[in-house]
Design an enzyme around this catalytic site. Structure first.
Site, mmCIF file in Angstrom:
data_model
loop_
_atom_site.group_PDB
_atom_site.id
_atom_site.type_symbol
_atom_site.label_atom_id
_atom_site.label_comp_id
_atom_site.label_asym_id
_atom_site.label_seq_id
_atom_site.Cartn_x
_atom_site.Cartn_y
_atom_site.Cartn_z
ATOM 1 N N GLU A 122 0.824 -1.196 0.000
ATOM 2 C CA GLU A 122 0.000 0.000 0.000
ATOM 3 C C GLU A 122 0.867 1.258 0.000
ATOM 4 O OE1 GLU A 122 -3.872 -0.444 1.953
ATOM 5 O OE2 GLU A 122 -3.307 1.276 3.157
ATOM 6 N N GLU A 149 2.103 1.678 -3.414
ATOM 7 C CA GLU A 149 0.995 2.146 -4.255
ATOM 8 C C GLU A 149 0.785 3.651 -4.077
ATOM 9 O OE1 GLU A 149 -2.709 0.270 -3.339
ATOM 10 O OE2 GLU A 149 -3.767 1.189 -5.032
ATOM 11 N N CYS A 189 -8.186 -1.883 4.256
ATOM 12 C CA CYS A 189 -8.115 -3.098 5.077
ATOM 13 C C CYS A 189 -9.366 -3.381 5.862
ATOM 14 C CB CYS A 189 -6.916 -3.100 6.025
ATOM 15 S SG CYS A 189 -6.055 -1.586 6.137
ATOM 16 N N SER A 226 -7.226 1.998 -2.206
ATOM 17 C CA SER A 226 -6.060 1.192 -2.496
ATOM 18 C C SER A 226 -6.545 -0.145 -3.031
ATOM 19 C CB SER A 226 -5.262 0.988 -1.201
ATOM 20 O OG SER A 226 -4.437 -0.141 -1.345
ATOM 21 N N LYS A 260 -15.296 -9.416 8.138
ATOM 22 C CA LYS A 260 -14.291 -10.274 7.510
ATOM 23 C C LYS A 260 -14.898 -11.586 7.039
ATOM 24 C CE LYS A 260 -10.447 -7.833 8.470
ATOM 25 N NZ LYS A 260 -9.642 -7.226 7.426
ATOM 26 N N GLU A 287 -16.123 -10.679 3.796
ATOM 27 C CA GLU A 287 -14.999 -10.460 2.886
ATOM 28 C C GLU A 287 -14.448 -11.786 2.364
ATOM 29 O OE1 GLU A 287 -11.362 -9.068 4.667
ATOM 30 O OE2 GLU A 287 -10.889 -7.811 2.939
ATOM 31 N N GLU A 339 -14.217 -12.235 -5.311
ATOM 32 C CA GLU A 339 -12.891 -11.750 -5.718
ATOM 33 C C GLU A 339 -11.772 -12.439 -4.937
ATOM 34 O OE1 GLU A 339 -15.205 -9.757 -4.360
ATOM 35 O OE2 GLU A 339 -15.875 -8.348 -5.891
ATOM 36 N N CYS A 388 -10.042 -1.653 14.742
ATOM 37 C CA CYS A 388 -10.373 -3.076 14.951
ATOM 38 C C CYS A 388 -10.507 -3.450 16.425
ATOM 39 C CB CYS A 388 -9.312 -3.957 14.317
ATOM 40 S SG CYS A 388 -9.036 -3.562 12.592
#
Ligand SMILES: Cc1cc2nc3c(=O)[nH]c(=O)nc-3n(C[C@H](O)[C@H](O)[C@H](O)COP(=O)(O)O)c2cc1C
Ligand code: SF4
Ligand code: SF4
Ligand code: SF4
Ligand code: SF4
Ligand code: FES
Ligand code: FES
Lengths: 593, 386, 154
Positions: free
Chosen positions: A280, A283, A307, A327, A366, A369, A374, A523
């Site tokens: 990241e 990037e 994230c 990102s 998560k 996710e 993907e 988190c």
């Protein structure tokens, strides 16, 4: 100051203090249900009623400000009778199957029932007349209306803290309920799966969808190699579900426990967090270069961190026009997953189809996710099962481990190495701080100019934080950044994310890089963390995160030896073709309802 | 106890020159208006019976550049239809009363919240409102009224629920304090008054408080409009002096076989024949927003109670436990007792529950469900049990 | 199902894009289309920048803001005590027989919906009903069948 008398004791409080808070000051306990420290006052459950001298009715102590000369009694016969009635009424609408309920022994309604409504019920059962539904559509949580006491904490959470209002109160009277848009399944509405509502639901009406049994099955399957990764924020909160006070770190015991549970390899999401920083950070620098040097006007800046899957879904629903600003890095969980079934499999010489990849996360999003289409870069489902901190605690209890007396153990290798930079991913501002520690050093060859690497301006519980760093003394390759002022912002809790997004949309956000975490505090306050949650608990966890960081030998991502190794052996360099294949992703636009 | 007997009055629908009364009112100071209304002893006609002068005084004392006068025309109480009649026949006086109240509290804006069931009246009211606005402009006074419609929710008659509804939300009553006089519509100081209250206040300004207190009793001054329905040969709207007994009322309106009168609608009290003589209609006895329903001996009081409980179970906003669940329990409870599926002693538990609802519910709805329940079960137990 | 078209946009222009416009906007949609379909609610949510769940939650609070398909003529029969005492059941049976639907249903040609409602403020002229906005009072089975016949011819 306002003076009042509660149960014949005098107390002085600041103007605006509720009777409930005033009583608390005297250590007088008044039961509550709809009240929650993080949320605005509702005053709808009525469990907290008390008697005020001279008042026609009882008053809700959570919703009534103390006034001068007030005389309150919290435990009169009138109060007791009414309170018992209220608890009994709630139970009469409630499918009380505690023994098979996920919230058994961690349920506010159950505790109240235990105090006020044991023995035979007074009232008739209403459950049989109701057409309650259970929504299991979300991969992250279950919404069971038959367990709902209509306290509206979830609704207030979703609107006040998360600015989504995926759920709202619908209908009236006996039919009043908590509903998504026109009762659509939670999987098909604007819900981000953040689980903040789950964290604040006092009953079993909102609980995470658990995959504990599937994980046990995998562990006991001799054919399977089960790897587990643990997110940074888990180690500072897990203890709360196992008898520790908020803010106690249990990293070593947790690792040992996971080994005892039978995972074949106990690894650390920290490793992929460090990797995230490499990817990241690079990037960001590439985007900056394109914008500043190449004059490419199509570069999407500011760049947003990626994230937090709750945040990702939020922007997909609400600000899809800014998806290019995200990102492209996967979250550390998913980077880990993709590598577990490729790099790790190869290095350990294990057939990736035999690997079951489990992650322990502070997060319910998560789970969603991991299910995204993907997230199959390895050719398999990169992460098979996501368990929350709470679920891990359940497994530890199921296994009968004496957690407190476990020896400390260390993570396995490979992909078990960690740095302080990765640990602080768990707190709001942590990704930013970790990124700065590395990026600044790449660009200038020097450490970030903050005492002991602690970039304090990005820390703390302010909803939106801003900072800027002047870049001076660049090394050759990055000389185009010389003198540039890197402007950054940080938000946690989607209501704050929305504030920033509004600025971005209006063109009033002068930032280059923005860190956003869906959950309050980052988190550490995730939707999968131990219940209850409140500001003090989150602060304690945050403190623990930073002390974990300070105690680490390595505190910069680019120094993680396993990260160095994986670039050498497998990925080549950050943002390489291989990285893009495995560690980066893309996003989709979603409906805003 | 004072007892006035049954006397018909003509105040609300009295023909007056609105312009003249308003011109007079606008020349008064706000203190003078408030004093007149205070002296009249006028209590709100919407049901709760709070002294109107006090409400105006409190609101006028609030320092806020923006205040509201809200006219409560939600009239959802079963058996009440006087506000519709008033708006139909003398809307000018309603608007006039609002302007006077506005002057008293320092509000330039008025909102009428009209129940959705009365939408058919809106076109006519709009025409009348336009000419009203024109008239006060001619007097040289600045005050503007807007209509907002309800959409079928009884609870929106409760003042704070009504504000929520105007603000575009679910009509869920708010926590009190703060009271509307401090924080009402759009969190601004607000005086919310019933349709009839506003007209009465205007008439008090016209005739003077002295004239008004000639009527009624110490606790219930003046006269009010009654909505009479049920088993009566003469259903309709009647303006009567306050302070008569139920017996006097039944002598006038009963069909000769009246066994009970429900005073104050579903949220009011059921008075059985044996108590007609001793019960005064007014704040010292059974208060009413105007609903008077007569039941003769052919009626089952179980059906009456069941109908009311069904009403509350549906019309509760549903937010608070005692009301949302309590209503369902009372309803299901009497059903079971009637069918013999629950013991008649279960009614005692339900009576206790009704008591708890009275003191623990969040708003007036839940707090008053027990009125009908206890007075019907208490007086007609034999009709409820199996 | 109806197409919302520009309606929500026009109504938002007219009433303003603020939360307090929600009720007037929903009310006008219902006046025009008899009920709120999902598309309309989503549009309103978008225009006013509030969540669709909240629009639904608010609408579902109010009995006149139907979120289920309703016919062109919505017949609401008062079921509260006076009307119930004065023959509401006969009125309902008459209408049910004429329209071949039960309470809560809509005719297949989407012309009529029949529902019960709470006191509509005509107790002195019970039994009473509303057809869309218009009250009809002191009904008898004969009277109500005449009225419905008229509507069937409209
Ligand atoms: C459930 C409930 C329904 C009410 N409905 C009405 C109503 O339809 N009209 C009304 O004027 N007041 C109604 N009220 C009383 C109002 O809350 C408020 O007291 C009144 O509008 C004040 O006006 P007043 O002082 O002039 O009576 C209701 C109260 C409750 C609790
Ligand atoms: S939600 Fe609580 S009270 Fe209800 S069944 Fe579960 S543990 Fe028991
Ligand atoms: S998971 Fe998050 S977004 Fe979804 S309903 Fe709960 S609080 Fe709202
Ligand atoms: S789902 Fe939970 S938080 Fe939401 S209203 Fe029901 S019990 Fe309360
Ligand atoms: S008493 Fe009934 S109407 Fe009032 S707030 Fe409670 S649930 Fe709503
Ligand atoms: S805790 Fe006070 S009303 Fe619910
Ligand atoms: S009871 Fe039917 S109109 Fe009042």
């Amino acid at each position: 100051m306002i003076n009042l008398i509660i149960n014949d004791q005098k107390v002085s409080v600041q103007a605006g203090t509720t009777v409930l808070a005033a009583a608390k000051k005297l250590k007088i306990n008044i039961p509550t249900l709809c009240n929650h420290d993080d949320l605005c006052v509702a005053g709808n459950c009525r469990v907290c009623i008390v008697e005020q001298k001279g008042a026609r009715t009882l008053i809700a102590s959570c919703a009534t400000p103390a006034t001068e000369g007030m005389e309150i009694h919290t435990n009169t016969l009138k109060v007791r009778n009414a309170r018992k009635h209220i608890v009994e009424l709630l139970l009469s609408e409630h499918r009380s199957d505690c023994t098979k309920c996920y919230k058994n022994q961690n349920c506010e309604l159950q505790s109240l029932a235990n105090e006020f409504a044991f023995g035979d019920h007074i009232f008739l059962d209403l459950v049989e007349d109701k057409k309650y539904s259970i929504d299991r559509s979300s991969p992250s949580f279950i919404k069971d209306d038959s367990k709902c006491i209509r306290c509206q904490r979830c609704v207030r959470t979703c609107s006040e803290l998360q600015y989504i209002s995926a759920i709202a109160v619908a209908n009236k009277g006996a039919h009043q309920k908590i509903s998504s848009f026109h009762d659509r399944p939670m999987s098909h509405v604007v819900c981000t799966n953040c689980g903040q509502c789950v964290n604040r639901c006092p009953t079993g009406a909102l609980v995470e969808k658990t995959y504990i049994d599937q994980v046990w099955d995998a562990i006991y399957d001799p054919d399977k190699h089960v790897v587990v990764q643990t997110a940074p924020a888990v180690r500072v909160a897990l203890g709360e579900d196992l008898g520790y006070d908020p803010g106690e770190r249990v990293t070593g015991k947790m690792v040992n426990a996971l080994k005892q549970l039978g995972f074949n390899s106990v690894l650390d999401t920290d490793f992929s967090a460090d990797l995230t920083i490499m990817e990241e950070g690079t990037e960001l620098l590439v985007r900056l270069k394109k914008a500043l040097v190449d004059g490419d006007t199509k570069v999407s800046l500011p760049m947003f961190t990626s994230c937090s899957p709750g945040w990702i879904k939020f922007i997909e629903h609400k600000y899809p026009e800014f998806l290019p600003n995200l990102s492209t890095c996967k979250s550390p969980q998913q980077m880990f997953g993709a590598l577990a079934k490729t790099y790790y499999a190869k290095k350990r010489n294990i057939d990736p189809s035999k690997i079951v990849s489990v992650s322990i996360m502070p997060c319910t999003a998560k789970k969603f996710e991991a299910d995204r289409p993907e997230m199959r870069a390895s050719g398999y489902k990169d992460v098979d099962y996501v368990l929350t901190t709470r679920e891990l605690a359940v497994m530890i209890k199921q296994a009968g481990l004496d957690f407190r007396n476990l020896e400390e153990a260390i993570y396995d290798s490979i992909m078990g190495e960690s740095t302080g930079a990765a640990v602080i991913f768990g707190a709001t501002g942590g990704v930013m701080e970790a990124a700065l520690r590395t990026a600044y050093e790449i660009v200038t060859g020097r450490e970030v100019p903050f005492g002991n690497l602690n970039i304090t301006p990005v820390r703390g519980m302010d909803g939106v934080k801003e900072a800027s760093i002047k870049i001076e003394g660049c090394v050759e390759a990055w000389s185009f950044l010389e003198g540039a002022e890197l402007k950054i912002a940080i938000a946690h809790g989607l209501v704050n994310a929305n504030k920033i997004m509004k600025l971005v949309k209006e063109g009033n956000a002068p930032y280059h890089f923005i860190e956003i975490m869906a959950c309050p505090g980052g988190c550490i306050g995730g939707g999968g963390q131990p219940i209850p949650t409140n500001m003090q608990i989150r602060k304690n966890r945050m403190k623990a995160i930073y002390s974990e960081d300070e105690n680490m030998v390595l505190r910069k991502s680019h120094l993680n030896p396993e990260v160095v190794a994986i670039y050498k052996e497998f990925l080549d360099k950050p943002n390489s073709h291989k990285s893009h294949e495995l560690l980066h992703t893309h996003y989709v636009e979603r409906d805003n309802f | 106890m004072e007892n006035t007997g049954l006397n018909k009055v003509d105040l609300i629908f009295e023909k007056i020159d609105n312009k003249e009364v308003l011109a007079k009112a606008f020349k008064m100071t706000k203190e003078e208006i408030i004093k007149e209304v205070l002296d009249s002893g006028l209590k709100g006609r919407g049901g709760a019976g709070f002294p109107t002068g006090m409400k105006w005084k409190f609101t006028s004392e609030e320092k806020s550049p923006e205040k509201y006068i809200v006219c409560n025309a939600d009239e959802g109480e079963p058996g009440t239809f006087k506000d519709r009649e008033i708006l139909d026949r003398v809307s000018n006086k309603v608007h006039g009363g609002m302007a006077i109240a506005g002057k008293a509290i320092g509000a330039k804006k008025g909102v009428v919240y009209l129940r959705g069931e009365y939408r058919y009246m809106l076109p006519k009211l709009m025409i009348e409102l336009t000419s009203f606005h024109k008239m006060i402009k001619e007097i040289g006074y600045d005050f503007n009224i807007e209509y907002r419609m309800g959409s079928g929710a009884y609870i929106c008659g409760e003042e704070s629920a009504l504000f929520e509804s105007i603000e575009g939300k679910r009509g869920e009553p708010r926590n009190k304090p703060p009271y509307p006089t401090v924080s009402g519509l759009f969190e601004k100081p607000t005086s919310i008054n019933n349709v009839e209250t506003l007209v009465t206040a205007m008439m008090i300004v016209k005739h003077g408080a002295k004239n008004f207190i000639q009527y009624g009793t110490k606790d219930s001054r003046g006269s009010k409009v009654f909505s009479v329905s049920g088993d009566t040969p003469t259903p309709g709207i009647f303006e009567l002096e306050l302070g008569m007994t139920v017996l006097q009322f039944v002598d006038e309106f009963g069909d000769g076989d009246t066994k009970a009168v429900q005073v104050g609608g579903a949220s009011g009290f059921c008075v059985p024949r044996k108590k007609f003589a001793e019960t005064i209609i007014g704040f010292e006895g059974v208060p009413t927003g105007g609903s008077m329903k007569l039941f003769n001996s052919s009626r089952s009081m179980y059906n009456v109670l069941h109908n009311y409980l069904d009403f509350f179970t549906e019309e509760s906003c549903g937010q608070c436990t005692p009301c949302r669940v309590g209503c369902q329990q009372l309803l299901k409870g009497v059903e079971k007792v009637k069918k013999g599926e629950a013991k008649s002693t279960y009614l005692n538990e339900l009576m206790k529950l009704a008591d708890s609802m009275k003191i623990a519910a969040k708003c007036g709805l839940g707090q008053s469900v027990g009125n009908a329940f206890k007075s019907i079960v208490g007086n007609f137990k034999e009709e409820i049990i199996y | 199902m109806y197409q919302v078209g520009n309606l929500v946009k026009e109504l938002s222009d007219k009433h303003g894009r603020v939360r307090e416009s929600l009720m007037p906007i929903l009310q006008e949609i219902v006046q025009k289309h008899n009920y709120l379909n999902d598309e309309a609610m989503v549009e309103v949510a978008r225009e006013l920048d509030i969540s669709a769940a909240e629009v639904y939650g608010t609408a579902s609070f109010y009995t006149f803001l139907d979120t289920q398909v309703k016919g062109k003529y919505v017949i609401r029969v008062c079921k509260t005590i006076t009307c119930s005492m004065k023959g509401k059941s006969d009125i309902i049976h008459t209408i049910e027989d004429m329209l071949k639907i039960r309470v809560g249903e809509t005719t297949t040609d989407k012309q009529f919906s029949l529902i019960e409602t709470n006191c509509i403020g005509w107790c002195h002229k019970a039994p009473a009903i509303l057809i869309n906005e218009l009250p009809y009072t002191e009904l008898t089975p004969e009277k109500v069948s005449e009225i419905i016949k008229d509507y069937m011819q409209k």
